[in-house]
Write an enzyme that holds these catalytic residues in place. Structure first.
Site, PDB file in Angstrom:
ATOM      1  N   GLU A 103       1.037  -1.178   0.016  1.00  0.00           N
ATOM      2  CA  GLU A 103       0.095  -0.063  -0.203  1.00  0.00           C
ATOM      3  C   GLU A 103       0.794   1.158  -0.191  1.00  0.00           C
ATOM      4  O   GLU A 103       0.823   1.881   1.057  1.00  0.00           O
ATOM      5  CB  GLU A 103      -0.957   0.343   1.178  1.00  0.00           C
ATOM      6  CG  GLU A 103      -2.053  -1.280   1.178  1.00  0.00           C
ATOM      7  CD  GLU A 103      -2.847  -1.231   2.237  1.00  0.00           C
ATOM      8  OE1 GLU A 103      -2.836  -0.522   3.129  1.00  0.00           O
ATOM      9  OE2 GLU A 103      -3.816  -2.042   2.226  1.00  0.00           O
TER      10      GLU A 103
ATOM     11  N   GLU B  36      -5.942  -7.806  -0.383  1.00  0.00           N
ATOM     12  CA  GLU B  36      -6.560  -7.610   0.876  1.00  0.00           C
ATOM     13  C   GLU B  36      -7.826  -7.256   0.612  1.00  0.00           C
ATOM     14  O   GLU B  36      -8.274  -6.538  -0.059  1.00  0.00           O
ATOM     15  CB  GLU B  36      -5.890  -6.613   1.469  1.00  0.00           C
ATOM     16  CG  GLU B  36      -4.563  -6.819   2.216  1.00  0.00           C
ATOM     17  CD  GLU B  36      -3.858  -5.710   3.076  1.00  0.00           C
ATOM     18  OE1 GLU B  36      -4.926  -4.897   3.736  1.00  0.00           O
ATOM     19  OE2 GLU B  36      -2.722  -5.840   3.158  1.00  0.00           O
TER      20      GLU B  36
HETATM   21  O1  IFM Z   1      -4.780  -3.584   8.911  1.00  0.00           O
HETATM   22  C1  IFM Z   1      -4.548  -2.808   7.367  1.00  0.00           C
HETATM   23  C2  IFM Z   1      -3.328  -3.592   6.933  1.00  0.00           C
HETATM   24  O2  IFM Z   1      -2.182  -3.054   7.607  1.00  0.00           O
HETATM   25  C3  IFM Z   1      -3.160  -2.574   5.499  1.00  0.00           C
HETATM   26  N1  IFM Z   1      -4.407  -2.664   4.866  1.00  0.00           N
HETATM   27  C4  IFM Z   1      -5.526  -2.384   5.590  1.00  0.00           C
HETATM   28  C5  IFM Z   1      -5.816  -3.062   6.783  1.00  0.00           C
HETATM   29  C6  IFM Z   1      -7.197  -2.582   7.755  1.00  0.00           C
HETATM   30  O3  IFM Z   1      -6.980  -1.279   7.760  1.00  0.00           O
END
Ligand code: IFM
Length: 435
Positions: free
Chosen positions: A167, A351
């Site tokens: 990210e 994710e």
């Molecule tokens: O927990 C985070 C993760 O570290 C990165 N993506 C989003 C998740 C939820 O906020």
């Protein structure tokens, strides 16, 4: 759960994702200090000033956690590696115990028939590198390549897939413009430099891994569907700016070697001199693209300086993060990424998941996953080359500045006893994934 493995192509992969600082317990095993330890120790930054010193104590309970992944029937596990666990000062001396830990993790996955998918950086920058300017300093691209070399020389031969940085938007914008994540900076010039350097470090990391003969290398970006708060021209233009710096900037850099015009309009004066010279490194070819997706944002124009916008509350049902549930967004992004950037390359939802207050009877999480998987299925039917889907997250964990209250796990963690308790979503998914 409505979804079944058989709804997807035979070779489609299901996985779960976690990250090092959020689960391992950074006080253990000789890891060095990170900027998250410093950020959390600064009053007001993190709920109850909680940090990742113990987290889920995955460091000592790795085998139990790997058994949980195997019990779920997952094909692949997306984990991250802590730079400060491997190189406590960020550069120089190696912590062998850290390398041994990741070596055991990879072997433990392979022994259980699970593919290891590594992300090298999921936010815990070693403090000495933060002292040296962190993501604002161009040298970070070289420091990161050196870390990559040390780590992957040890485990790269057994890694199924790898991505440099989780990210990039969070590393740059959330942490250097909004100041909500470590290092907690609110400065437009710092943000612009971090945006460019995070892409440069992505490129040097990919080149280093290619040099070691590694295959199946990708990029993992995060996305929020941008929705205009009204139909006014001003709100639509503000939404396009948000979409540009959030959703399009990193893909444009990696896949096209250019930055969106809307971003250059606001940030070009703050980018490092001769930033264009780095584009050949940034566009080093990747083998796949990962999308992290949770929600949409409703955007309205303001009179503030660039980007002159604000988020406004939307009408849809929300998760415990106060994030609107908008499954269509993942379908939109999968289509757009393939059409505009990655073409035939495999896409992964790296994710997706929700924070819920429902404890172990988390039907809301099951519904959320079903709704998003429906969108993934529809994208595949439209010909989008989606190859896998990872749920965030295996365990309840440290949700950064929100501490331990936001529970994203398929497995409940009692943060006093550290006992693991699979939730209804874990059992539902395990049944869905049976072959
Ligand atoms: O927990 C985070 C993760 O570290 C990165 N993506 C989003 C998740 C939820 O906020």
């Amino acid at each position: 759960m409505k979804t079944k493995r058989s709804d997807f192509p035979e070779d489609f992969l299901f996985g779960v994702a976690t990250s090092s600082y959020q689960i391992e317990g950074h006080a253990f095993g000789g890891a060095g200090r990170t900027h998250w330890d410093d950020f959390a120790a600064t009053p007001g930054n993190v709920v109850r000033a909680e940090n990742g010193a113990r987290a889920c104590d995955h460091f000592h309970r790795m085998d139990e956690d790997l058994d949980l992944i195997a019990g779920l029937g997952a094909d692949v596990y997306r984990f991250s590696t802590s730079w400060a666990r491997v190189l406590p000062e960020g550069r120089g001396a190696v912590n062998q115990e850290g390398l041994d830990f990741y070596d055991r993790l990879v072997d433990g996955l392979l022994a259980r028939g699970i593919k290891p998918a590594a992300t090298l950086y999921h936010w815990e920058l070693p403090s000495p590198l933060a002292d040296a300017g962190g993501w604002r300093n161009r040298d970070i691209a070289g420091w990161f390549a050196d870390f990559t070399e040390v780590l992957m020389t040890r485990i790269g031969d057994r890694i199924w897939s790898a991505a440099p940085i989780n990210e990039p938007w969070c590393v740059a914008w959330l942490s250097h413009f909004m100041g909500l994540h470590a290092p907690g900076v609110r400065d437009i010039r710092a943000a612009a430099r971090a945006m460019h350097h995070v892409l440069l470090a992505h490129g040097t990391c990919i080149q280093t891994m290619r040099g070691l003969g590694m295959k199946n290398l990708g990029a993992v970006c995060n996305f929020e569907w941008a929705n205009p708060a009204s139909d006014s021209e001003a709100d639509r233009a503000a939404t396009a700016r948000y979409d540009a710096y959030y959703n399009r900037f990193y893909l444009s850099g990696i896949f096209k070697g250019e930055y969106p015009a809307e971003v250059l309009a606001g940030l070009e004066q703050h980018f490092p001199t001769n930033w264009q010279d780095d584009l050949p490194t940034i566009t080093t070819p990747v083998d796949w693209c990962g999308l992290n997706y949770y929600t949409r944002k409703n955007i309205a124009a303001t009179d503030a300086p660039w980007p002159s916008l604000e988020e406004v509350e939307g009408p849809l049902p929300k998760t415990a993060m106060e994030w609107e549930i908008y499954p269509e967004g993942i379908g939109n992004f999968l289509r757009r990424t393939a059409d505009d950037y990655s073409g035939d390359l495999p896409l992964f939802v790296t994710e997706n998941g929700m924070a819920s207050h429902s404890g172990t009877e988390d039907q809301d999480r099951i519904d959320y996953l079903d709704a998003h998987l429906d969108q993934v299925k529809a994208a595949i039917s439209d010909g989008v080359p989606v190859a896998g889907y990872y749920i965030w997250s295996l365990l309840d964990n440290y949700e950064w500045s929100l501490g331990y209250d936001k529970r994203f796990g398929l497995v409940h963690i009692d943060f006093d006893s550290l006992q693991r308790a699979p939730k209804a979503s874990y059992h539902a998914l395990s049944a869905a994934l049976t072959r």
